[in-house]
Design an enzyme around this catalytic site. Sequence first.
Site, PDB file in Angstrom:
ATOM      1  N   THR A   1     -27.063   3.420   5.598  1.00 50.52           N
ATOM      2  CA  THR A   1     -27.071   4.287   6.764  1.00 50.52           C
ATOM      3  C   THR A   1     -28.368   5.076   6.839  1.00 50.52           C
ATOM      4  OG1 THR A   1     -25.979   6.085   5.549  1.00 50.52           O
ATOM      5  CG2 THR A   1     -24.567   4.575   6.799  1.00 50.52           C
TER       6      THR A   1
ATOM      7  N   GLU B   1     -24.900  10.129  10.185  1.00 52.48           N
ATOM      8  CA  GLU B   1     -25.260   8.915   9.464  1.00 52.48           C
ATOM      9  C   GLU B   1     -25.025   7.709  10.362  1.00 52.48           C
ATOM     10  OE1 GLU B   1     -23.732   8.779   5.383  1.00 52.48           O
ATOM     11  OE2 GLU B   1     -22.915  10.780   5.735  1.00 52.48           O
TER      12      GLU B   1
END
Length: 311
Positions: free
Chosen positions: A206, A260
């Site tokens: 991420t 994220e």
Amino acid sequence: MRIEHDPKALRALAGWKHCAATIGNFDGVHRGHQELLRRTVECARAKGLPAVVVTFDPHPAALFTEYPPRTLCSREYCLELLEEQGVDAVLLMPFTRELAEQTAEYFCRRVLQDELGVSDLFVGYDFRLGCDQAGADRMRDFGVYTLTQVDAVLEGGEPISSTRIRKALCEGRLDEANTLLGRAFSVRGEVVHGAGRGGPLLGVPTANLDVDDAHAMPAPAVYATSARLLDGPGEERGWRMAVTSFCKNPTFDGTHLTLETHILDFEGDIYGRQLEVRFVAELRKERRFNGLDALIAQIRADMDERRAFPL
């Protein structure tokens, strides 16, 4: 599009005698703003004049309150959106206490009329100017320009406004916020190092985004998003499908909200790069999972669900 901070410099550099202008904060450049800009640009083109936006930095509220409203887009992005609307120039005036103490008449006559050469002025339905908070009716008497007050753009019977959009985002009504904006809400920031769980632990790398604290954010949830890099090679800058978690990571007992983003079908080191994330739809609320396997299964399901939405 030309950007200047001094009206006299802007007029001299552009080489014009007169211009069509609109004035306001334009936070978000939402559908209400877009109508105001459309009318201004339409007038400018018909008369062979430059189309000018007069705006302020920082937001005037920042001068009078410790907690000004959160912004719907960065100043840089706002300028990009103004250019997309056909604006030729922006007068970006530093908003100081000296400026705040000016009356509307002084500003209209000195800045708009004498220094900028405004011949046609467009203002919003609720616009107020100066320390005396003059509206359109009074402003008509403060210069030789033609002033047009543009009616509110309505959605659901109510005027579209930045305040309404911020409220919709905060209360988890992303679809409404996007409808009012006329595009998907987005945030920009630098990709920074996070907790390091995404790739090594979950198998889903991420990009952790460092977003300005003054920026408005949607309600905590997991979202179908799109992402694009804003710097680097051109072939890397296209929009890609993504899934974004704006949550406290309750499975790991997190205490702070983090943004994220997993970019689907993409590999590469993008730490330190500038990324834009566009919020398409809410997938689910944040929740705690009973172990990593359950969390990973849900993440995979989120990714599959994301593919059902448009880019």
